[in-house]
Scaffold this motif. Structure first.
Motif, PDB file in Angstrom:
ATOM      1  N   PRO A 184      37.031  36.525  41.796  1.00 57.48           N
ATOM      2  CA  PRO A 184      35.700  37.117  41.681  1.00 57.48           C
ATOM      3  C   PRO A 184      34.531  36.139  41.796  1.00 57.48           C
ATOM      4  O   PRO A 184      33.465  36.533  42.269  1.00 57.48           O
ATOM      5  N   LYS A 185      34.690  34.912  41.387  1.00 57.27           N
ATOM      6  CA  LYS A 185      33.572  33.959  41.436  1.00 57.27           C
ATOM      7  C   LYS A 185      33.349  33.375  42.826  1.00 57.27           C
ATOM      8  O   LYS A 185      32.359  32.696  43.065  1.00 57.27           O
ATOM      9  N   ASP A 186      34.243  33.645  43.757  1.00 56.49           N
ATOM     10  CA  ASP A 186      34.101  33.138  45.120  1.00 56.49           C
ATOM     11  C   ASP A 186      32.928  33.832  45.813  1.00 56.49           C
ATOM     12  O   ASP A 186      32.746  35.041  45.665  1.00 56.49           O
ATOM     13  N   PRO A 187      32.122  33.096  46.572  1.00 56.66           N
ATOM     14  CA  PRO A 187      30.984  33.699  47.277  1.00 56.66           C
ATOM     15  C   PRO A 187      31.390  34.794  48.261  1.00 56.66           C
ATOM     16  O   PRO A 187      30.569  35.637  48.623  1.00 56.66           O
ATOM     17  N   SER A 188      32.646  34.800  48.664  1.00 58.58           N
ATOM     18  CA  SER A 188      33.119  35.828  49.596  1.00 58.58           C
ATOM     19  C   SER A 188      32.966  37.234  49.026  1.00 58.58           C
ATOM     20  O   SER A 188      32.763  38.193  49.778  1.00 58.58           O
ATOM     21  N   VAL A 189      33.055  37.370  47.722  1.00 60.84           N
ATOM     22  CA  VAL A 189      32.960  38.693  47.101  1.00 60.84           C
ATOM     23  C   VAL A 189      31.590  39.306  47.382  1.00 60.84           C
ATOM     24  O   VAL A 189      31.488  40.471  47.791  1.00 60.84           O
TER      25      VAL A 189
END
Length: 106
Positions: free
Chosen positions: A14-19
């Motif tokens: 969830p903390k990945d910018p991809s989300v």
């Protein structure tokens, strides 16, 4: 005329910018009258309760989540919203084959 189909795979936490990128991409696709298919797998299942994805699903996106990934990462599947479909890799395979464009965020 048949709608275009966009498939998106998310496997990052969830903390990945991809989300955020995926949430925006899906919203833009819906504004262009494109059918959106979103599949969460691996650590992506941890975004199961992201309200942006539920909003997209209520707006017509098909929202799939890997049941095995939820089990593996300890993500509860109790009381899932009706817009979420727990499934396996056969659904992902069908998405890849059935969409005009398919994008994976790993």
């Amino acid at each position: 005329m048949e709608k275009r189909k966009l498939g998106i795979l998310l496997s990052t936490p969830p903390k990945d910018p991809s989300v955020t990128t995926i949430a925006r991409l899906c919203a833009e696709a819906q504004h262009t009258d494109t059918d959106v298919y979103l599949y969460l797998i691996d650590e992506g299942v941890k975004s199961l309760n992201d309200p942006r994805f539920h909003e997209l699903a209520r707006g017509g996106a098909k929202f799939f989540v890997c049941a095995y990934g939820c089990e593996k990462h300890g993500v509860s599947t109790k009381g899932l919203a009706p817009e979420v479909t727990l499934c396996g890799l056969v659904v992902l395979s069908n998405m890849i084959n059935g969409c005009d464009r398919f994008v994976a965020f790993n």
